[in-house]
Design a protein around this motif. Structure first.
Motif, mmCIF file in Angstrom:
data_model
loop_
_atom_site.group_PDB
_atom_site.id
_atom_site.type_symbol
_atom_site.label_atom_id
_atom_site.label_comp_id
_atom_site.label_asym_id
_atom_site.label_seq_id
_atom_site.Cartn_x
_atom_site.Cartn_y
_atom_site.Cartn_z
ATOM 1 N N TYR A 52 39.519 51.219 14.986
ATOM 2 C CA TYR A 52 40.337 50.235 14.281
ATOM 3 C C TYR A 52 40.062 48.829 14.816
ATOM 4 C CZ TYR A 52 44.462 48.090 12.162
ATOM 5 O OH TYR A 52 45.299 47.290 11.431
ATOM 6 N N LYS A 84 36.727 51.190 9.534
ATOM 7 C CA LYS A 84 37.806 51.911 8.865
ATOM 8 C C LYS A 84 37.464 53.373 8.611
ATOM 9 C CE LYS A 84 41.110 51.660 5.067
ATOM 10 N NZ LYS A 84 41.110 53.114 4.855
ATOM 11 N N TYR A 129 37.874 55.173 11.751
ATOM 12 C CA TYR A 129 39.309 55.214 12.073
ATOM 13 C C TYR A 129 40.006 56.322 11.297
ATOM 14 C CZ TYR A 129 44.251 53.954 11.984
ATOM 15 O OH TYR A 129 45.620 53.994 12.059
#
Length: 284
Positions: free
Chosen positions: A17, A22, A25
């Motif tokens: 993050y 993303k 993540y």
């Protein structure tokens, strides 16, 4: 290994993050919930499974399938998702009731058990955060109570047989934990969160002065001052951070790094209104 890997996935997700990755993540965050597949709703604990996804056994005190632990000791090791564990159990009250039961049983052995035996063991790494879980389940006064008990019974002796009664001190972790309990600080997520915090418990010292390295910190020192500190006064009555009331059971690493003063007033009776309102940032 599943419980440990789930927390490591959470830690990797926080780094992803921060790096603005993303996809990574999302991947690691989803995988950090893998521990939930080990939950047994009948006993409200985690149990090991085989490759086919079936429980190896349902003996909560058996170390089989665990590494130097058992279901009672290691269920609480999902430090990144105590709220998720509480929801599976039926709420914070149920979680605290189960965990408190384990501590009451472990008191008989001074919280020191051989590998994989007993309800709670502060003689080995897998369960060393158990007492601090209450903070995150709405009953911080139980964390305060049991931390003081563990400090006294498991780490408080001054003779060879009482000081370290068989603890597996192979990484310095018991000594580090004993020091953190003594000064009244901890961090359930091991400081891997995006915005790390320090959990507050009741110190055994009247005053602690932590010198801050100017290479890493803006402030010069962080002082922890304790009032009305006695053997019986184990509960936090109120807290002030730099002269302002603090109702959280935590404060940020950012505040710590600036230096300052944490003032903790203790009492013989728990203040069940303190520390219950806010969880740290990022905690579900």
């Amino acid at each position: 290994m599943t419980v440990e890997a789930a927390f490591q996935d959470y830690a990797a997700a926080q780094m992803a993050y921060k790096l603005n990755r993303k996809e990574d993540y999302d991947f690691f965050t989803k995988r950090s919930a893998g521990w939930k597949k080990l939950y047994d709703p009948g006993q409200k604990l985690l149990f090991p499974k085989n490759r086919e996804g079936r429980f190896i056994h349902t003996d909560a005190l058996s170390g089989s399938g665990w590494i130097e632990a058992n279901s009672w000791q290691a269920t609480w090791g999902v430090s990144h998702d105590i709220n998720g564990l509480a929801k599976l159990m039926g709420g914070n009250s149920v979680l605290c009731e189960r965990l408190n039961f384990a501590f009451e049983k472990a008191l008989e052995a001074d919280f020191v058990e051989e590998y994989g035996k007993g309800y709670i063991s502060y003689a080995n790494q897998p369960g060393l955060s158990d007492a601090h879980v209450f903070n995150y389940a709405g009953k911080p006064w139980l964390t305060q109570y049991w931390v003081r008990k563990i400090k006294e019974y498991a780490y408080g002796g001054i003779t060879p047989d009482l000081g370290y009664g068989g603890q597996d001190e192979d990484q310095g972790q018991m000594g580090a934990l004993s020091a953190l309990m003594a000064v009244g600080l901890f961090n359930l997520q091991g400081n891997v969160a995006l915005k790390p915090v320090y959990d507050i418990t009741s110190p055994v010292f009247d005053q602690v002065v932590i010198k801050l390295d100017p290479q890493y910190y803006k402030g010069k020192e962080f002082v922890i001052k304790t009032f009305n500190n006695t053997e019986k006064n184990v509960y936090i009555k109120k807290v002030q951070l730099n002269g302002k009331p603090l109702d959280n059971f935590w404060f940020s690493h950012e505040d710590y790094s600036k230096g300052g003063k944490l003032e903790i007033s203790l009492d013989s009776k728990p203040n069940k209104k303190w520390g219950r309102t806010n969880l740290p940032p990022g905690v579900k």
